[in-house]
Design a protein around this motif. Structure first.
Motif, mmCIF file in Angstrom:
data_model
loop_
_atom_site.group_PDB
_atom_site.id
_atom_site.type_symbol
_atom_site.label_atom_id
_atom_site.label_comp_id
_atom_site.label_asym_id
_atom_site.label_seq_id
_atom_site.Cartn_x
_atom_site.Cartn_y
_atom_site.Cartn_z
ATOM 1 N N LYS A 75 0.756 -1.172 -0.127
ATOM 2 C CA LYS A 75 0.133 0.151 0.099
ATOM 3 C C LYS A 75 0.709 1.328 0.019
ATOM 4 C CE LYS A 75 -3.868 1.945 2.618
ATOM 5 N NZ LYS A 75 -4.839 1.706 3.493
ATOM 6 N N SER A 76 1.793 1.285 0.620
ATOM 7 C CA SER A 76 2.836 2.497 0.692
ATOM 8 C C SER A 76 3.717 2.524 -0.601
ATOM 9 C CB SER A 76 3.784 2.294 1.961
ATOM 10 O OG SER A 76 3.228 2.253 3.167
ATOM 11 N N ALA A 77 3.811 1.633 -1.434
ATOM 12 C CA ALA A 77 4.783 1.700 -2.629
ATOM 13 C C ALA A 77 3.923 1.968 -3.793
ATOM 14 C CB ALA A 77 5.461 0.215 -2.843
ATOM 15 N N ILE A 78 2.630 1.664 -4.008
ATOM 16 C CA ILE A 78 1.622 1.578 -5.080
ATOM 17 C C ILE A 78 0.645 2.955 -4.976
ATOM 18 C CG2 ILE A 78 2.274 -0.526 -5.992
ATOM 19 C CD1 ILE A 78 -0.421 -1.572 -5.053
ATOM 20 N N GLY A 79 -0.029 3.433 -5.816
ATOM 21 C CA GLY A 79 -0.740 4.615 -5.938
ATOM 22 C C GLY A 79 -2.346 4.045 -5.273
ATOM 23 N N GLY A 80 -2.586 2.877 -5.650
ATOM 24 C CA GLY A 80 -3.795 2.506 -5.235
ATOM 25 C C GLY A 80 -4.266 1.156 -5.790
ATOM 26 N N ALA A 81 -5.444 0.750 -6.013
ATOM 27 C CA ALA A 81 -5.769 -0.726 -6.378
ATOM 28 C C ALA A 81 -5.586 -0.583 -8.018
ATOM 29 C CB ALA A 81 -7.203 -0.886 -6.165
ATOM 30 N N GLY A 82 -5.269 -1.824 -8.520
ATOM 31 C CA GLY A 82 -4.933 -1.765 -9.882
ATOM 32 C C GLY A 82 -3.942 -3.080 -10.072
ATOM 33 N N VAL A 83 -3.607 -3.028 -11.431
ATOM 34 C CA VAL A 83 -2.609 -4.219 -11.775
ATOM 35 C C VAL A 83 -1.041 -3.433 -11.846
ATOM 36 C CG1 VAL A 83 -2.067 -5.704 -13.744
ATOM 37 C CG2 VAL A 83 -4.544 -5.097 -13.087
ATOM 38 N N TYR A 84 -0.159 -4.210 -11.290
ATOM 39 C CA TYR A 84 1.030 -3.658 -11.258
ATOM 40 C C TYR A 84 2.296 -4.644 -11.749
ATOM 41 C CZ TYR A 84 -0.840 0.218 -8.808
ATOM 42 O OH TYR A 84 -1.640 1.594 -8.425
ATOM 43 N N HIS A 85 3.184 -4.188 -12.079
ATOM 44 C CA HIS A 85 4.446 -4.890 -12.494
ATOM 45 C C HIS A 85 5.581 -4.243 -11.666
ATOM 46 C CE1 HIS A 85 3.021 -6.887 -16.280
ATOM 47 N NE2 HIS A 85 2.163 -6.091 -15.992
ATOM 48 N N CYS A 86 6.267 -4.992 -10.786
ATOM 49 C CA CYS A 86 7.391 -4.438 -9.972
ATOM 50 C C CYS A 86 8.533 -4.982 -9.987
ATOM 51 C CB CYS A 86 6.623 -4.440 -8.386
ATOM 52 S SG CYS A 86 5.018 -3.276 -8.214
ATOM 53 N N ILE A 87 9.431 -4.389 -9.630
ATOM 54 C CA ILE A 87 10.919 -4.937 -9.327
ATOM 55 C C ILE A 87 11.429 -4.111 -8.209
ATOM 56 C CG2 ILE A 87 11.364 -5.527 -11.823
ATOM 57 C CD1 ILE A 87 13.072 -2.734 -11.723
ATOM 58 N N VAL A 88 12.484 -4.698 -7.676
ATOM 59 C CA VAL A 88 13.428 -3.965 -6.270
ATOM 60 C C VAL A 88 14.970 -3.936 -6.693
ATOM 61 C CG1 VAL A 88 13.758 -6.345 -5.076
ATOM 62 C CG2 VAL A 88 13.662 -4.247 -3.925
ATOM 63 N N THR A 89 15.444 -3.071 -6.492
ATOM 64 C CA THR A 89 17.062 -3.066 -6.570
ATOM 65 C C THR A 89 17.478 -2.590 -5.121
ATOM 66 O OG1 THR A 89 16.892 -0.454 -7.163
ATOM 67 C CG2 THR A 89 16.767 -2.329 -9.040
ATOM 68 N N ALA A 90 18.861 -2.924 -5.138
ATOM 69 C CA ALA A 90 19.557 -2.551 -3.919
ATOM 70 C C ALA A 90 20.446 -1.263 -4.385
ATOM 71 C CB ALA A 90 20.638 -3.640 -3.370
ATOM 72 N N ALA A 91 20.932 -0.485 -3.716
ATOM 73 C CA ALA A 91 21.495 0.669 -4.157
ATOM 74 C C ALA A 91 22.520 1.303 -2.923
ATOM 75 C CB ALA A 91 20.751 1.826 -4.484
ATOM 76 N N ASN A 92 23.655 1.959 -3.273
ATOM 77 C CA ASN A 92 24.395 2.863 -2.186
ATOM 78 C C ASN A 92 24.968 4.094 -2.952
ATOM 79 O OD1 ASN A 92 26.747 2.071 -4.010
ATOM 80 N ND2 ASN A 92 27.394 0.448 -2.702
ATOM 81 N N GLN A 93 25.634 4.710 -2.499
ATOM 82 C CA GLN A 93 26.452 5.927 -3.168
ATOM 83 C C GLN A 93 27.034 5.922 -4.152
ATOM 84 O OE1 GLN A 93 27.327 4.570 -0.375
ATOM 85 N NE2 GLN A 93 29.708 4.796 0.064
ATOM 86 N N TYR A 94 27.317 4.749 -4.925
ATOM 87 C CA TYR A 94 28.046 4.417 -5.955
ATOM 88 C C TYR A 94 27.142 4.150 -7.091
ATOM 89 C CZ TYR A 94 32.016 4.651 -2.456
ATOM 90 O OH TYR A 94 32.853 5.090 -1.793
ATOM 91 N N GLY A 95 25.895 3.610 -6.794
ATOM 92 C CA GLY A 95 25.006 3.379 -7.825
ATOM 93 C C GLY A 95 24.067 2.080 -7.347
ATOM 94 N N GLU A 96 23.363 1.502 -8.431
ATOM 95 C CA GLU A 96 22.066 0.757 -8.129
ATOM 96 C C GLU A 96 22.471 -0.639 -8.688
ATOM 97 O OE1 GLU A 96 17.429 1.224 -9.014
ATOM 98 O OE2 GLU A 96 18.681 2.379 -9.892
ATOM 99 N N SER A 97 22.125 -1.779 -8.188
ATOM 100 C CA SER A 97 22.127 -3.181 -8.627
ATOM 101 C C SER A 97 21.165 -3.317 -9.843
ATOM 102 C CB SER A 97 21.691 -4.068 -7.410
ATOM 103 O OG SER A 97 20.512 -3.981 -7.314
ATOM 104 N N PRO A 98 21.601 -4.300 -10.688
ATOM 105 C CA PRO A 98 20.427 -4.695 -11.412
ATOM 106 C C PRO A 98 19.291 -5.030 -10.792
ATOM 107 C CG PRO A 98 22.652 -5.959 -11.827
ATOM 108 C CD PRO A 98 22.670 -5.230 -10.341
ATOM 109 N N PRO A 99 18.095 -5.189 -11.521
ATOM 110 C CA PRO A 99 16.759 -5.124 -10.818
ATOM 111 C C PRO A 99 16.633 -6.645 -10.514
ATOM 112 C CG PRO A 99 16.682 -5.029 -13.271
ATOM 113 C CD PRO A 99 17.785 -4.797 -13.116
ATOM 114 N N SER A 100 15.477 -6.991 -9.722
ATOM 115 C CA SER A 100 15.136 -8.401 -9.472
ATOM 116 C C SER A 100 14.373 -8.756 -10.466
ATOM 117 C CB SER A 100 14.324 -8.344 -8.029
ATOM 118 O OG SER A 100 13.056 -7.501 -8.463
ATOM 119 N N GLY A 101 13.926 -10.096 -10.336
ATOM 120 C CA GLY A 101 12.881 -10.469 -11.340
ATOM 121 C C GLY A 101 11.566 -9.654 -11.157
ATOM 122 N N GLU A 102 10.780 -9.462 -12.124
ATOM 123 C CA GLU A 102 9.709 -8.737 -11.998
ATOM 124 C C GLU A 102 8.502 -9.604 -11.501
ATOM 125 O OE1 GLU A 102 7.232 -7.648 -15.627
ATOM 126 O OE2 GLU A 102 8.074 -5.647 -15.027
#
Length: 121
Positions: A75-102
């Motif tokens: 609920k805190s990550a999406i705008g409301g009810a609906g259909v969503y495709h999501c990924i997660v990445t890890a990051a630090n001050q040097y950049g961002e990891s490749p994405p997880s599976g969707e």
């Protein structure tokens, strides 16, 4: 996909994978969950949950600024009810990891309880 890489709530993993079949979740109760361990890369300082309406389209980005986090309310990550495709990445001050599976899911809200349930003569 190994159990250690599987997201508990929605089947998300941190290794590249094909989008999973659509799952229905309760918008008010569902939680994203993931596993992450320190590998050969740098230490994580935040995770980024990215969601959107189509494969590869993630206009909603939620930064979880807690290196120890392994879950976050849907609920805190999406705008409301609906259909969503999501990924997660890890990051630090040097950049961002490749994405997880969707993951692909339909977030909805359970109906209100019926009222005045009775037997009539």
């Amino acid at each position: 996909m190994t159990p250690l890489r599987r997201l508990i709530a929605l089947g998300l993993c941190l290794t590249p994978a094909v989008a999973l079949a659509q799952t229905g979740v309760d918008f008010d109760k569902a939680t994203f969950a993931w596993d992450w361990t320190q590998g050969t890369g740098g230490a994580v300082t935040e995770f980024r949950i990215k969601c959107g309406p189509a494969v590869g389209s993630y206009p909603n980005v939620t930064v979880v600024a807690n290196a120890a986090a392994r879950s976050f309310p849907v609920k805190s990550a999406i705008g409301g009810a609906g259909v969503y495709h999501c990924i997660v990445t890890a990051a630090n001050q040097y950049g961002e990891s490749p994405p997880s599976g969707e993951i692909f899911f339909a977030a909805g809200v359970t109906p209100s309880s019926p009222s005045n349930f009775r037997v009539t003569p």
